[in-house]
Structures are given as structure tokens and as C-alpha cells.
Design a protein around this motif. Structure first.
Motif, PDB file in Angstrom:
ATOM      1  N   TYR A 114      44.515  44.122  38.475  1.00 60.09           N
ATOM      2  CA  TYR A 114      45.944  44.455  38.529  1.00 60.09           C
ATOM      3  C   TYR A 114      46.214  45.799  37.872  1.00 60.09           C
ATOM      4  N   LEU A 172      39.439  50.342  44.974  1.00 62.10           N
ATOM      5  CA  LEU A 172      39.779  49.004  44.471  1.00 62.10           C
ATOM      6  C   LEU A 172      38.528  48.120  44.416  1.00 62.10           C
ATOM      7  N   HIS A 191      44.340  48.269  38.135  1.00 65.72           N
ATOM      8  CA  HIS A 191      44.039  49.240  39.176  1.00 65.72           C
ATOM      9  C   HIS A 191      45.133  49.267  40.232  1.00 65.72           C
ATOM     10  N   LEU A 192      45.634  48.073  40.567  1.00 63.56           N
ATOM     11  CA  LEU A 192      46.648  47.997  41.623  1.00 63.56           C
ATOM     12  C   LEU A 192      47.984  48.562  41.155  1.00 63.56           C
ATOM     13  N   GLU A 194      46.427  40.636  50.918  1.00 62.80           N
ATOM     14  CA  GLU A 194      47.877  40.754  51.075  1.00 62.80           C
ATOM     15  C   GLU A 194      48.408  39.471  51.678  1.00 62.80           C
ATOM     16  N   ASN A 229      39.766  48.814  50.417  1.00 62.23           N
ATOM     17  CA  ASN A 229      39.928  50.091  49.740  1.00 62.23           C
ATOM     18  C   ASN A 229      38.741  50.269  48.804  1.00 62.23           C
ATOM     19  N   ARG A 277      42.051  43.615  50.760  1.00 68.64           N
ATOM     20  CA  ARG A 277      41.976  44.960  50.182  1.00 68.64           C
ATOM     21  C   ARG A 277      40.701  45.133  49.371  1.00 68.64           C
ATOM     22  N   VAL A 299      45.155  37.816  44.084  1.00 65.97           N
ATOM     23  CA  VAL A 299      43.830  38.135  43.559  1.00 65.97           C
ATOM     24  C   VAL A 299      43.178  36.832  43.118  1.00 65.97           C
ATOM     25  N   TYR A 353      50.235  41.143  46.053  1.00 68.47           N
ATOM     26  CA  TYR A 353      48.808  40.917  46.259  1.00 68.47           C
ATOM     27  C   TYR A 353      48.421  39.562  45.715  1.00 68.47           C
ATOM     28  N   VAL A 385      40.897  40.358  46.986  1.00 67.70           N
ATOM     29  CA  VAL A 385      42.259  40.877  46.904  1.00 67.70           C
ATOM     30  C   VAL A 385      42.815  40.857  48.315  1.00 67.70           C
ATOM     31  N   LYS A 416      55.401  45.232  46.768  1.00 67.56           N
ATOM     32  CA  LYS A 416      54.054  44.990  47.263  1.00 67.56           C
ATOM     33  C   LYS A 416      53.488  43.760  46.557  1.00 67.56           C
TER      34      LYS A 416
END
Lengths: 368, 630
Positions: B607, B269, B609-610, B288, B266, B295, B585, B583, B286, B581
Motif C-alpha cells: 500500500y 509494483l 507503493h500504491l 482491481e 505493473n 496489477r 491486496v 485495490y 494486487v 482507486k
């Protein structure tokens, strides 16, 4: 008209030559084609060749119309006339591509070297027909001198092809006639020396270059070797059955140089393949053997030797031209009889064959 | 002499003709010479034999080769370039695009005067003449006759207008339109995307589809997914005659554009991560944990990959190559670092699997002695009695020294290797490093010496010989969360989940480590990432680059007091779950200093931002001044 004249005519020779002529016109038709964006366009070479062929047939009939033995009387006058014409060439000749070979008569141009061929042929036949013994030194040099005189002029023009042709015809006739043992031996020793001398002194640079290029065409693929390479590609790409009439890409797309004249055989080979080429060569062999049959049937030495000279005249042209096209001989400007385009050559070919037919049809006319 | 022709019987002809009319009759009977007869027949036979043999050789034996040469004579092939597939981010924002570029090409055969034309090219392009000559000399032998040499690749628009009006006077020159690659995000995705450039000899030799002047991927995804991106060139078959006049042109192959790739990354991100690093040398991942999709994948510093796509100048290249900040290095996969305390996550999993109870405690006095060596805990004075959870939360070194001693290096090696360390993760990027899991065998091969006990101590806290890539660490943390699956990190949005192995640990083991990370975030060393609105976990690490430097008074020096290249690497490996969700990092700051103080804030910003900003718990300084947490 004596019906025996017709009965004794060398029909197979007549048939062979007409067939070759027709094949030549057909091939020339295809060789005249040039592919453009718009399609195939034809130049008028084949039409002109048809007209020349008609004229040639007339010359042939003319050459058959009288007793060939009268030609003996013409030998010397024609010879001297030729020498005079050859002498005139450097003085008032026309220059084409840096060579002076033509004499302009106003309405047409003639090439004196062509008449010289006929004259040398007649005179050599006359001289060699004097008796039947193998040639001694005296006769040998006499005949040689007759040949070398016009050659000296022709090589100056310069015209290597004709010079070589004249010498080869003469050599063929002398060999046929037979030499004394010691003359033969000495000739075998001196000819290579003469050839070496020619190489150094007699050849121009471009002529030497041609021979060198022949030996190694890959050396200069875009220059002098181009003819040889493209000719080989044309012939070879015909493969077994050929690409078909009017389908040759090498000729139509103009990769093949001189496709109307000296390299006409390459067009034929490309379109008719191995099978067509073998058929054509077989036909040429029949043609030569037909002349040969007149050689042995002729009832006098002069007629026989005339036929021998004409045999060699055709033999060497076929041998050198096809040899050149298929990469066995250096590139020399010698056309292939009946297949290559050429007006005066066509006339001369038909005339000479008229003489052979003349000899064949009058072979019964003897003092009983 | 008796006249034998009818003509002669007629009456006296005119005088001049008399000699011509006279017929000489030979008296001897004529017999052809035997040798002569054989000679003529022999010559005909020879002619036939020689010619037929030669023709057989040319037309039958070599015929196919000559047919090929005849084809080559008349047919030329013209390539039609297929547009290269674009590369988009997760949301469809364009990361790699094609733009029109004008080039100047030269057809040698059509050119009347090469030196003059080259001089003109130099004038058009304002490039020095020797450079134009070099290019010409280099390419002229590589191309077939009548093929254009691309002399200049990228002409500016106003130059095009000028050249176009002059070009008719220079036969052989042609303006060509070519597609060029552009990367609007520049440095941000440079290491992920890589770049394209003109193919070299070696690439052409290995791949038939490539020809001179083609562009091909040289780095990153452009290289790795070259075949998909490239598409297939179209082909015109052009029939020409001996004068190179074009007779007709047929399309023999339709060009097929390359595949458009949509990445899982993204770009906003990515940008946030880039900004969070704030120019430090380091990287951010980042990922998943359930799918392996990445990401964000940031490495810093980077370079502008447009420079390469346009044909990088020698000066720019030298600048990048010799920079002491190594902008060409993709730190996510091409750099290996000691993991520091983050490694304790791996060790704890091993301990649990090998029968060490979470309740077993160790007394930490601040240091242990092995032989005559002293191994310190990061906390002067020690942690006192610590169990496994506390050891993770507070990152107690002594606990791990002693427990690792019980395990032995062989088990550590086996477990680490099974957990994805010491081998590439398999990401679709070139030149990925494996890292190093040290072992007795390795030590002997490398140094010719046996394993020493103290080295096990070092390995237990992610120091010593242990080297990992940041991506390996992200994959391992993801495995903790997803039930132990080591997933291939995926860059493509539609990539399937691909498992490359499994951490040899039970679910409860993984859960224990995950919950210890949660506690570390809640009140331990990783407190910096704690948020009110999300379930967070983390583990920091500070990896020593050189042996401990002691300052005056036996005090460890602060980062600011050390030379840059000797400062510690700062790590933090975290996860966060909000609204279902999750993540992972991982942040690594090269020579950044302390994990929690340098890498931690970067992760916290990501985080933000997420999960949205402003939900951080107030920062409790868990760290006494003057001391650095490990």
C-alpha cells in the motif's frame, strides 16, 4: 525399275516407322532440356539423332536395293566375321564402365555384338528355311549352336541385354517355325533349369542385384532402386493427359536417369500422359503388325523367316524396354527402337526394316 | 535354276562376287505355319493389353499419388520464422523480448563426411561429442531430406566469428540466425510469463503449424496465449533439381509476427511486492475489484525463466525440481492452503444471508466443548460477549464455531461453492488448482465416513479440510467490494470485465462484511494496514499446518520456536481506497507464522507503493506479547 517393286512396298510399315522416328526425335528434343536457374537449356542429342536418322534412311534404301535372297549367301561369312570381331574384343577392346564391348577402328568405334545380332538373324533364317517340317533335334541344336556361340562371347563382355536379346530372338524364330512335339516338351522342362543355372553361374553380382531390386525397388530408394522409382513417378505423374510437351519436371530436373536412352519412354509418358502412351503403344502395335503382314505375304521361307526374326528383334526391345520403364521388367540396358537415342541402334533399325521392305516389295518375284 | 533378276542377265561378273550374286530359289510353295501366325498376333495383342492395363494403373489409378511424389521431388519448403509477440507491462516496459541468436545447422545430404563434421561441430561448440551424436541421431529421422537439423542453438558472438571463417570448408554446415526469447525481469515475472522452449513430438503432433526446431510456450502466458504470441510462419517454396540445386524460390506466405501483449501488471509494483516478501515463500496478489485486472502477481521463490528459453541444463533443472522451497510452484494458483481466519469473511456473509442478525451475540469463554473435544479460541480467556462485527474485527473463533453449528455443513458448502471456492478462477495461466470445499459427500467418498460435528467447527474458521488458492481469496474479497461479482482475474491490459458468477448475497450483507473489515483495519487484527490517507480494510488469518502444538504450560508456541514446515501459514486479505482507486491486496506467506505479524507488513509495504509512503497510523500494539492473533 519395275513398278511392281513400288506397288508391293509395305507402305504402312514405312509410314509407321517414319512416324515413330519423328515422335522419337520430338521426344528426344524435350528430353534434352535441362532446367537451370537461367531457364531451359538443350543439349544436342536430338540434332545428332536427326543426323543418325538420315544415315539410317540411306542404309534402309541400301538394304532395299538388292534382292534379299542374296543375303542368304552372306549369312555364313557375316557370322564368322562377327565371331572374329567378338574374339578381338577382349584382346583389344575399349573398356567403358567396366565392360569391354567396343572395338576402336580409329575413326569410329563399333560394337561387334550389333553385327552379331544381324549375323545370327540371317544365319538362323537360312538354317530354319531349309524345309518346312517342324524342327527335330538335329535342326534345333544346329540353330541353338549358331545362337549360343556369339552369346558365349557377349556374356563375357559382359552384356546381359544383348545376350538375352539374341536368345529371345532365336527362341521366337524357333517357336514360330514350330518344334516337334517331344522337342517342345523337353525344352519346356529344361529352359527353367537353364535359367536357374544362368542365375547362379552366368550373372554378375550387379546384374543379380538389379533383378532383386526390380522385385523390391523400395528396398534401396537412393541406390539401385532409384531408376525404377523415379521412372514410375515420371510415368505415373503424367496422369491422364500428361504435363505437356517440354513440361516434364522429372526429366528436366534430372530426377529421371538415362532419360535420353533407356528411359526415354518415361519422358514421353510424363509429358503426354496415359492418352499419349496408349497412342504410342497402338502405333508400335501397328508397326509390329505391318512387319507381320510381310511375314505372311512373303513368298519364300527365307524371306518370311527374316521378317519373323526382325519382328522379334523389335518386339522384344519394345516389350523389355517399356516393360522396364513402367516397372514390369528388371532394368536391363535395352533401348526402345526409334524413341531412345543411339547411333548404331538407329542404323541397325533402319537397315533391318529396309530388309523387311525388301522382302515385301519383292514378294511377286518368283520363278513362275 | 533360272535367273529371275535383271542383274543376273548381265555378263559374267567378277569371280569373287559370283557366289554373292547367286540367288537361291526355293522350290516349295511357302505357307506360314499356323501356330507361328497365331503366336505373332497373340504376342502383339498381349503387348498391347499388358501395357495399356499397366499404364492405366500407373497413370490413371495411381496418377494423383505419383503426381504428388513428383511434386515432392522438386519442391521443398523453407520456413520463415515469424517474430514472436513481445510482452509488455502496463506502462510498456518490456517483460519478454526477442533477441538474435546464432545457431549451427546441418544438412545431411550436403555433408560429405558426417562423423568428421559432427566432430567439428563439437570442436566449434565445445560441447562433448557424444552429446552432438545424440542430437544428430535423435533428429535425423524426424526431418525430411534436405531439411536442416539445428545442431546448436545458441552460439556466443565471438564463437560466431570463428565459425564463420571456418564454415566454407565444411559443406552441409550453415550458420543460421534465429530469434530467441529473453526475459529481462527474470524471476520477477517467471511464473506469469512462463517460458518457451523447443517443441516436442507431442506438441508437433497436436499442432500442424509447429515443426521441428520451433519454439513454443511451455508455461505461463507463453503457453496459455501461445496462438496469439506465435504469429504465423512464412513459407518459401523452393524448386530444386535432382542435385538439390536451387532453381527458384518464391514466397508463398508472408510471415506474420505474433501479437504484442500488454499486461495489466505493473512491474514496479510487482518489484515492490517481491521486495516486500523479502525472500519468504509466499505470494502477493494486487487486483482491481471493479475490473478483475491484476496489477501484481508475485510468487516467491521463483526461477530465472531465461534458463529454460536457452535450453536448461540438466543440473539447473534438477536443482529447481528438487529444491525444498519449490520454486517451480506458482503459489498464487497452483498451491492450496487452509485459509485460516480470512475464511471468516465467507462465513459471516453466509450467516447474514441465512438470517443470523448482526446483533446476535455469543459468549466466548475462550473455548467450547463438543463431545469430549475442546475447541479453543485463539485468545486465551475468551472475548466475552461478541456480536458478528466484533467477531470479525477481533477474529473470535468461538462465535464462528457456534454460528456454523447452526448453519450446518451443507449450507456452508453450498455458499462457499457459489462464492467461487472449489473451482478455478479462470485466469489465463495453466495448471490452476481448484482447492477444496469439503462436504458430506466428499468426506464419504474420501474417507468412507460420515461428517462429524467438530469438522464443521474446523471449517468455520478456515481449517480442517478447507483448501483455497490465494487467488480465489482475492476474487472473493473483490466480490465483496464490487457488489458480489466473481470476476475472472485478468492479466491483459485490454481484457474486458468477465464475470464467472455471483456471490449469493444481498448488497447490505456485503457492505456489512466490508465495514467489518474496515473496523478490523482501524483497530482490530488487521490494524497493520491502517493508513491516514486512505480508506482501508482487512482480515488476517493464521492457518495451522499441523494440529495445535502446545508448549509447556499449555501455551501455543511462537513461530520461531517451531520447525519451518510445521509453522502456520500467514494470510492477510485487504482492500484500500484512495482517490477513488480501490485495490484488493492478498498476501500469503507460507509457514510465515501469524497473519498480522508476517503477512500484514508485506501488505502495508504494498500500500505504501500504491498510495505513497509515510501515511501509516502509528502502530499500536494490539496484540499482547506472547499471544498470536488469529
Amino acid at each position: 525399275m519395275d513398278t511392281r517393286l513400288i506397288n508391293h512396298l509395305n507402305w504402312s510399315l514405312l509410314a509407321c516407322m517414319l512416324l515413330l522416328y519423328l515422335i522419337g526425335v520430338g521426344n528426344l528434343y524435350s528430353a534434352s532440356g535441362t532446367r537451370l536457374e537461367t531457364g531451359l537449356s538443350f543439349s544436342d542429342f536430338y540434332q545428332r539423332q536427326i543426323i543418325w536418322g538420315m544415315c539410317g534412311l540411306l542404309c534402309m534404301l541400301l538394304a532395299m536395293s538388292f534382292d534379299y535372297r542374296r543375303l542368304r549367301n552372306l549369312a555364313w561369312p557375316l557370322f564368322f566375321a562377327s565371331l572374329v570381331l567378338l574374339l578381338l574384343v577382349p584382346v583389344m577392346g575399349k573398356s567403358v564402365y567396366g565392360a569391354k564391348r567396343w572395338l576402336s577402328l580409329g575413326f569410329m568405334s563399333i560394337q561387334p555384338s550389333e553385327t552379331a545380332k544381324l549375323a545370327v538373324l540371317l544365319l538362323a533364317a537360312r538354317l530354319l528355311a531349309r524345309d518346312q517340317r517342324p524342327l527335330g533335334w538335329k535342326d534345333f541344336f544346329a540353330v541353338l549352336a549358331v545362337g549360343l556361340a556369339p552369346c558365349a562371347f557377349i556374356i563375357m563382355q559382359p552384356d546381359l541385354g544383348t545376350t538375352i536379346m539374341l536368345l529371345l530372338i532365336l527362341g521366337g524364330m524357333i517357336l514360330y517355325r514350330g518344334l516337334h512335339g517331344h522337342v517342345l516338351k523337353i525344352c519346356l522342362l529344361t529352359v527353367p533349369c537353364a535359367a536357374a543355372f544362368m542365375w547362379i553361374a552366368g550373372l554378375r553380382d550387379y546384374q543379380r542385384q538389379r533383378i532383386l531390386t526390380f522385385l523390391d525397388p523400395g528396398n534401396d530408394p537412393r541406390g539401385a532402386g532409384y531408376h525404377i522409382l523415379q521412372s514410375r513417378i515420371a510415368i505415373g505423374s503424367g496422369e491422364l493427359w500428361g504435363k505437356g510437351f517440354k513440361e516434364g519436371t522429372q526429366s528436366q530436373l534430372r530426377f529421371l536417369p538415362e532419360r535420353h536412352s533407356d528411359f526415354a519412354m518415361a519422358v514421353f509418358g510424363e509429358e503426354w500422359g496415359f492418352v499419349g502412351c496408349v497412342a504410342l503403344i497402338t502405333l508400335f502395335c501397328f508397326f509390329l503388325l505391318s512387319i507381320f503382314s510381310t511375314v505372311i505375304q512373303a513368298k519364300d521361307r527365307f524371306g518370311s523367316l527374316l521378317a519373323v526374326g526382325i519382328f522379334f528383334y523389335f518386339f522384344w526391345q519394345i516389350f523389355i524396354n517399356i516393360g522396364m520403364v513402367i516397372g514390369l521388367m528388371p532394368v536391363v540396358g535395352i533401348p526402345l527402337p526409334f524413341i531412345s537415342y543411339g547411333g548404331s541402334a538407329t542404323l541397325l533399325n533402319f537397315t533391318l526394316l529396309g530388309i523387311v521392305l525388301n522382302v515385301s516389295m519383292r514378294r511377286f518375284m518368283f520363278k513362275g | 535354276m533360272k535367273p529371275s533378276n535383271a542383274n543376273l542377265k548381265e555378263n559374267t561378273p567378277p569371280k569373287g562376287l559370283r557366289s554373292w550374286l547367286k540367288i537361291y530359289v526355293e522350290t516349295e510353295r511357302y505357307q506360314s505355319p499356323r501356330f507361328g501366325v497365331i503366336l505373332l498376333q497373340g504376342l502383339v495383342g498381349l503387348l498391347f493389353f499388358v501395357f495399356v492395363t499397366r499404364l492405366w494403373y500407373l497413370q490413371v489409378h495411381q496418377g494423383a499419388e505419383f503426381a504428388r511424389q513428383a511434386q515432392e521431388n522438386r519442391l521443398r519448403y523453407e520456413r520463415i520464422f515469424a517474430p514472436r509477440g513481445r510482452i509488455l507491462d502496463e506502462k510498456g516496459r518490456v517483460l519478454a523480448d526477442n533477441r538474435i541468436a546464432y545457431g549451427l545447422s546441418l544438412v545431411r545430404e550436403d555433408c560429405r563426411d558426417i562423423p568428421a563434421t559432427l566432430t567439428q561441430i563439437s570442436a566449434f561448440s565445445r560441447l562433448p561429442l557424444p552429446q552432438i551424436w545424440d542430437k544428430y541421431q535423435q533428429d535425423r529421422f524426424r526431418i525430411k531430406p534436405f531439411e536442416p537439423i539445428l545442431m546448436i542453438t545458441d552460439i556466443t558472438f565471438d564463437q560466431v566469428a570463428r565459425i564463420a571463417s571456418d564454415i566454407p570448408t565444411w559443406p552441409g554446415l550453415e550458420l543460421v540466425v534465429r530469434s530467441k526469447r529473453s526475459y529481462p525481469e527474470k524471476d520477477l515475472f517467471a511464473h506469469v510469463l512462463g517460458y518457451v522452449a523447443e517443441v516436442n513430438e507431442k506438441e508437433m503432433a497436436e499442432d500442424d503449424a509447429l515443426a521441428m526446431g520451433d519454439l513454443a510456450g511451455k508455461q505461463g502466458l507463453e503457453l496459455e496465449l501461445e496462438k496469439q504470441l506465435r504469429g504465423r510462419k512464412g513459407l518459401y517454396v523452393v524448386e530444386v533439381d535432382a542435385h538439390a540445386r536451387v532453381l527458384n524460390k518464391t514466397l508463398s506466405q508472408e510471415p506474420q509476427s505474433g501479437r504484442e501483449l500488454r499486461l495489466s501488471l505493473n512491474s514496479s509494483l510487482q518489484k515492490a511486492a517481491w521486495d516486500a516478501l523479502d525472500g519468504e515463500a509466499g505470494c502477493v496478489i494486487v487486483m482491481e475489484p471493479d475490473t478483475g485486472k491484476l496489477r501484481a502477481l508475485v510468487t516467491s521463490p521463483a526461477y530465472d525463466n531465461n534458463l529454460f528459453a536457452a535450453g536448461i541444463s540438466k543440473r539447473d533443472w534438477e536443482g529447481l525440481r528438487t529444491s525444498n522451497r519449490f520454486p517451480l510452484q506458482n503459489r498464487v494458483i497452483q498451491s492450496v492452503y487452509p485459509p485460516g481466519s480470512v475464511w471468516k469473511l465467507v462465513m459471516a456473509s453466509l450467516f447474514l444471508e441465512r438470517g443470523i442478525s448482526p446483533r446476535d451475540t455469543v459468549f466466548c469463554p475462550g473455548e467450547v466443548k463438543l463431545g469430549n473435544q475442546i475447541f479453543r479460541c485463539w485468545k486465551r480467556g475468551g472475548h466475552g460477549n461478541v456480536n458478528m462485527e466484533n467477531a470479525i474485527v477481533h477474529s473470535c473463533d468461538v462465535y464462528f464455531y457456534l454460528m456454523a453449528e447452526r448453519m450446518g455443513i451443507d449450507r456452508i458448502e453450498e455458499f462457499a461453492k457459489a462464492s467461487g471456492f472449489g473451482r478455478p478462477t479462470g485466469i489465463d495461466l495453466p495448471h490452476e488448482k481448484s482447492g477444496l470445499v469439503p462436504s458430506r459427500g466428499w468426506k464419504r467418498r474420501r474417507f468412507g465416513r460420515g461428517w462429524a460435528g467438530g469438522e464443521t467447527y474446523n471449517v468455520s474458521i478456515g481449517q480442517g479440510y478447507t483448501l483455497v488458492t490465494p487467488l480465489q481469496m482475492a476474487v472473493f474479497v473483490s466480490a465483496l467490494l464490487n457488489g458480489g461479482h466473481l470476476l475472472k482475474p485478468q492479466l491483459l491490459d485490454d481484457a474486458p470485465r468477465e464475470s464467472t458468477g455471483r456471490v449469493p448475497a444481498k448488497g447490505e450483507t456485503l457492505n456489512f462484511v466490508v465495514s467489518a473489515m474496515r473496523k478490523a483495519a482501524a483497530g482490530g487484527t488487521a490494524h497493520i494496514v491502517a493508513r491516514k490517507d486512505a480508506d482501508m480494510g482487512g482480515k488476517t488469518g493464521t492457518a495451522q499446518v499441523v494440529k495445535l502444538k502446545m508448549g509447556a504450560g499449555d501455551r501455543r508456541l511462537r513461530a520461531s520456536e517451531m520447525e519451518y514446515a510445521q509453522r502456520d501459514h500467514a494470510w492477510i486479505a485487504t482492500w484500500g481506497t484512495k482517490n477513488g482507486k480501490t485495490y484488493v491486496v492478498v498476501v500469503m506467506v507460507e509457514h510465515g507464522g501469524g497473519g498480522s505479524s508476517v503477512a500484514g507488513p508485506v501488505a502495508a509495504k504494498i500500500y505504501d507503493h500504491l498510495f505513497g509512503p509515510g501515511a501509516q497510523t502509528e502502530v499500536v500494539s494490539a496484540q499482547p506479547r506472547g499471544e498470536r492473533m488469529n
